[in-house]
Design a protein around this motif. Structure first.
Motif, mmCIF file in Angstrom:
data_model
loop_
_atom_site.group_PDB
_atom_site.id
_atom_site.type_symbol
_atom_site.label_atom_id
_atom_site.label_comp_id
_atom_site.label_asym_id
_atom_site.label_seq_id
_atom_site.Cartn_x
_atom_site.Cartn_y
_atom_site.Cartn_z
ATOM 1 N N ARG A 175 40.307 73.123 -9.691
ATOM 2 C CA ARG A 175 39.047 72.374 -9.755
ATOM 3 C C ARG A 175 38.420 72.239 -8.378
ATOM 4 N N PHE A 176 37.119 72.537 -8.317
ATOM 5 C CA PHE A 176 36.385 72.449 -7.055
ATOM 6 C C PHE A 176 35.072 71.752 -7.347
ATOM 7 N N SER A 177 34.840 70.619 -6.727
ATOM 8 C CA SER A 177 33.658 69.810 -7.009
ATOM 9 C C SER A 177 32.679 69.858 -5.847
ATOM 10 N N LEU A 178 31.410 69.942 -6.186
ATOM 11 C CA LEU A 178 30.334 69.874 -5.194
ATOM 12 C C LEU A 178 29.632 68.543 -5.356
ATOM 13 N N ILE A 179 29.417 67.852 -4.247
ATOM 14 C CA ILE A 179 28.818 66.520 -4.278
ATOM 15 C C ILE A 179 27.545 66.509 -3.449
ATOM 16 N N LEU A 180 26.458 66.068 -4.084
ATOM 17 C CA LEU A 180 25.221 65.823 -3.355
ATOM 18 C C LEU A 180 25.216 64.338 -3.038
ATOM 19 N N GLU A 181 25.377 63.987 -1.785
ATOM 20 C CA GLU A 181 25.595 62.593 -1.394
ATOM 21 C C GLU A 181 24.393 61.709 -1.742
ATOM 22 N N SER A 182 23.187 62.210 -1.478
ATOM 23 C CA SER A 182 21.961 61.484 -1.802
ATOM 24 C C SER A 182 20.917 62.544 -2.135
ATOM 25 N N ALA A 183 20.768 62.811 -3.427
ATOM 26 C CA ALA A 183 19.973 63.967 -3.857
ATOM 27 C C ALA A 183 18.535 63.889 -3.354
ATOM 28 N N GLU A 196 24.583 71.192 4.898
ATOM 29 C CA GLU A 196 23.940 69.893 5.124
ATOM 30 C C GLU A 196 23.512 69.267 3.803
ATOM 31 N N GLY A 197 23.880 68.003 3.633
ATOM 32 C CA GLY A 197 23.508 67.259 2.431
ATOM 33 C C GLY A 197 24.515 67.397 1.302
ATOM 34 N N TYR A 198 25.572 68.178 1.532
ATOM 35 C CA TYR A 198 26.594 68.423 0.514
ATOM 36 C C TYR A 198 27.972 68.077 1.048
ATOM 37 N N LYS A 248 23.692 60.043 -6.315
ATOM 38 C CA LYS A 248 24.861 60.844 -5.942
ATOM 39 C C LYS A 248 25.181 61.740 -7.133
ATOM 40 N N VAL A 249 25.249 63.038 -6.884
ATOM 41 C CA VAL A 249 25.389 64.004 -7.972
ATOM 42 C C VAL A 249 26.703 64.777 -7.800
ATOM 43 N N PHE A 250 27.403 64.919 -8.916
ATOM 44 C CA PHE A 250 28.671 65.655 -8.915
ATOM 45 C C PHE A 250 28.526 66.903 -9.797
#
Lengths: 112, 119
Positions: free
Chosen positions: B73-81, B62-64, B18-20
């Motif tokens: 603050r605005f965060s982007l999350i990759l749920e399962s890279a 999709e995937g984000y 998981k990537v932030f």
């Protein structure tokens, strides 16, 4: 979805020459913007032209907009080596969310 | 001058993590955006936010996922890279001007990008 398409994809000129890049788009717009991106960096806004404007100047930059042809051009006069970058057009339809659609860019190389 | 700061210039992660990706702007802008940039494809909009806790999908969500708990603050999350998410990620912010039906686009201000590699 791609709205703006730049032409040419790549351009190489000598310092002091003028550089012209073109952008075509498909649907009606509220405004068109040009951005510059140096290698490995973020985009920097250069100029915005509204749909009711035909021409705009900023320093060595001149932008034209022809809504009947759905096209715009960016002219950089008396280019410098520091102008070497990618240039992108972006179209906006207005609206509170300020969404833009970017083209794929023109890579400009100015040889010293 | 507007400053948009992305937390990392380069990031290497593994498949399935998981990537932030974090983005902060200092100009009290209402709108914030996440794009990815790939060669030959230009910038593609992943998600955007027009207010705190408000978000809308862009062209390739999709995937984000995203989070905006505070205005700056605005965060982007990759749920399962996954390896196909290896890319340059760019954050941007912009002001709103206009009212009612007379909204007008404003310039977007970009961070320097995060080059993310998924191995």
């Amino acid at each position: 979805s791609q709205q703006g398409e730049e032409d040419p994809q790549a351009l190489s000129i000598q310092e002091g020459e003028n550089a012209t890049m073109n952008c075509s788009y498909k649907t009606s717009i509220n405004n068109l913007q040009w951005y510059r991106q140096n290698s490995g960096r973020g985009l920097v806004h250069l100029i915005l032209i509204r749909s009711n404007e035909r021409e705009k100047h900023s320093g060595r930059l001149r932008v034209t907009l022809d809504t009947s042809k759905k096209s715009s051009s960016l002219l950089i006069t008396a280019s410098r080596a520091a102008d070497t970058a990618s240039y992108f057009c972006a179209t906006g339809k207005g609206g509170a969310t300020n969404k833009l659609i970017f083209g794929t860019g023109t890579l400009l190389a100015v040889q010293p | 001058d507007v400053k948009v700061t992305q937390s990392s210039r380069y990031l290497v992660k593994r498949t399935g993590e998981k990537v932030f990706l974090e983005c902060v702007q200092d100009m009290d802008h209402e709108n914030m955006f996440w794009y990815r940039q790939d060669p030959g494809l230009g910038l593609r909009l992943i998600y955007f936010s027009y207010d705190v806790k408000m978000k809308e999908k862009g062209d390739i969500p999709e995937g984000y996922s995203v989070s905006r708990e505070k205005k700056e603050r605005f965060s982007l999350i990759l749920e399962s890279a996954s390896t196909n998410q290896t890319s340059m990620y760019l954050c941007a912010s912009s002001h709103i001007t206009g009212t009612g039906t007379r909204w007008s686009n404003q310039p977007q201000h970009f961070g320097d990008g995060t080059r993310l590699s998924i191995l």
